[in-house]
Motif scaffolding. Structure first.
Motif, short mmCIF file in Angstrom:
data_model
loop_
_atom_site.label_atom_id
_atom_site.label_comp_id
_atom_site.label_asym_id
_atom_site.label_seq_id
_atom_site.Cartn_x
_atom_site.Cartn_y
_atom_site.Cartn_z
N LYS A 157 9.12 -13.72 -4.32
CA LYS A 157 7.08 -14.17 -4.90
C LYS A 157 7.26 -13.41 -6.47
O LYS A 157 6.16 -13.71 -6.53
N GLY A 158 7.22 -12.64 -6.49
CA GLY A 158 7.52 -11.92 -8.13
C GLY A 158 6.36 -11.68 -8.16
O GLY A 158 5.81 -10.82 -8.83
N ILE A 159 6.27 -10.40 -6.56
CA ILE A 159 5.06 -9.52 -6.77
C ILE A 159 5.74 -7.91 -7.00
O ILE A 159 5.04 -6.74 -7.68
N ILE A 160 6.95 -7.40 -7.01
CA ILE A 160 7.19 -6.13 -7.37
C ILE A 160 9.00 -6.23 -7.68
O ILE A 160 9.24 -7.35 -7.69
N THR A 161 9.63 -5.20 -8.40
CA THR A 161 10.82 -5.11 -9.04
C THR A 161 11.27 -3.87 -8.20
O THR A 161 10.30 -3.51 -8.25
N HIS A 162 12.57 -3.83 -8.01
CA HIS A 162 13.15 -2.27 -8.19
C HIS A 162 13.45 -2.31 -8.31
O HIS A 162 14.70 -3.10 -9.67
N PHE B 229 20.62 6.16 -9.87
CA PHE B 229 22.43 7.04 -9.09
C PHE B 229 21.92 8.45 -9.67
O PHE B 229 20.93 8.73 -10.63
N ARG B 230 22.17 9.27 -8.53
CA ARG B 230 22.61 10.48 -8.48
C ARG B 230 23.44 10.89 -10.03
O ARG B 230 24.39 10.16 -9.83
N GLU B 231 23.69 12.38 -9.40
CA GLU B 231 24.70 13.06 -10.61
C GLU B 231 26.19 12.84 -10.38
O GLU B 231 26.43 12.47 -10.79
N ASP B 232 26.26 12.39 -8.83
CA ASP B 232 27.21 12.21 -8.40
C ASP B 232 28.16 10.58 -8.12
O ASP B 232 28.89 10.60 -7.39
N GLY B 233 27.25 9.89 -8.89
CA GLY B 233 28.18 8.20 -8.63
C GLY B 233 27.00 8.39 -7.27
O GLY B 233 26.85 6.84 -7.73
N GLY B 234 26.53 8.69 -7.03
CA GLY B 234 25.30 7.75 -5.10
C GLY B 234 25.02 7.94 -6.29
O GLY B 234 24.03 7.49 -7.19
N THR B 235 24.46 6.30 -4.73
CA THR B 235 23.41 5.85 -4.99
C THR B 235 21.84 7.24 -4.45
O THR B 235 22.23 7.28 -3.82
N ASP B 236 20.55 6.46 -5.48
CA ASP B 236 19.47 7.74 -5.06
C ASP B 236 18.57 6.32 -3.83
O ASP B 236 18.82 5.45 -4.31
N MET B 237 17.10 6.73 -4.62
CA MET B 237 15.99 5.91 -3.81
C MET B 237 16.12 4.72 -4.52
O MET B 237 16.14 5.25 -6.04
N ASN B 238 15.59 3.88 -3.88
CA ASN B 238 14.65 2.55 -5.14
C ASN B 238 13.46 3.10 -5.70
O ASN B 238 13.16 3.82 -5.00
N GLU B 239 12.97 2.20 -6.90
CA GLU B 239 12.05 2.97 -7.48
C GLU B 239 11.62 1.70 -8.23
O GLU B 239 11.80 0.90 -8.51
N TYR B 240 10.24 1.49 -7.33
CA TYR B 240 9.49 0.06 -7.32
C TYR B 240 8.54 0.08 -8.50
O TYR B 240 7.82 0.54 -8.63
N GLU B 241 8.55 -1.43 -9.28
CA GLU B 241 7.22 -1.72 -9.95
C GLU B 241 6.04 -2.58 -9.43
O GLU B 241 6.98 -3.76 -9.07
N ILE B 242 4.67 -2.55 -9.44
CA ILE B 242 3.93 -3.65 -9.12
C ILE B 242 3.67 -4.28 -9.90
O ILE B 242 3.70 -3.76 -10.55
N LEU B 243 4.52 -6.15 -9.74
CA LEU B 243 3.65 -6.67 -10.95
C LEU B 243 2.90 -7.38 -10.86
O LEU B 243 2.11 -7.97 -12.34
N LEU C 35 0.85 -0.88 0.11
CA LEU C 35 -0.05 0.05 0.21
C LEU C 35 0.78 1.60 -0.13
O LEU C 35 0.35 1.89 -0.48
N ALA C 36 1.94 0.99 0.87
CA ALA C 36 2.72 2.81 1.16
C ALA C 36 3.63 2.59 -0.48
O ALA C 36 3.50 3.57 -0.86
N LEU C 37 3.91 1.76 -1.56
CA LEU C 37 4.74 1.63 -2.93
C LEU C 37 3.42 1.88 -4.01
O LEU C 37 3.49 2.60 -4.72
#
Length: 92
Positions: free
Chosen positions: A60-65, A69-83, A26-28
């Motif tokens: 379980k194959g319900i979501i993928t992520h 990456f930010r411009e400086d090469g560091g990691t940003d937030m994950n982006e999720y897809e609900i399948l 629900l949060a996603l």
């Protein structure tokens, strides 16, 4: 206009998913690009619980992520897809 998500009733009452899994989903649905800490805050759980639940939902194959990456090469937030859900976004 308010947006709402029409979710299949069978999903909400599914016995195959636990309450923490349903809360994280629900949060996603509300925000697809977020951190574990943001999900934890929305669901009143710990980031560690969110990590465990997300890994389980992926298994379980319900979501993928994908990791962003930010411009400086560091990691940003994950982006999720609900399948694994049947539903459509509607506006009211």
């Amino acid at each position: 206009m308010r947006k709402y998500l029409k979710v299949d009733r069978d999903f909400i009452f599914s016995t195959q998913l636990g309450s923490a899994e349903k809360l994280v989903l629900l949060a996603l649905m509300d925000k697809k690009k977020c951190s574990y800490a943001q999900i934890a805050e929305k669901t009143s759980t710990s980031p560690r619980t969110v990590l465990r639940v997300v890994r389980g939902l992926e298994k379980k194959g319900i979501i993928t992520h994908k990791v962003s990456f930010r411009e400086d090469g560091g990691t940003d937030m994950n982006e999720y897809e609900i399948l694994g859900l049947k539903g459509e976004v509607n506006e009211q």
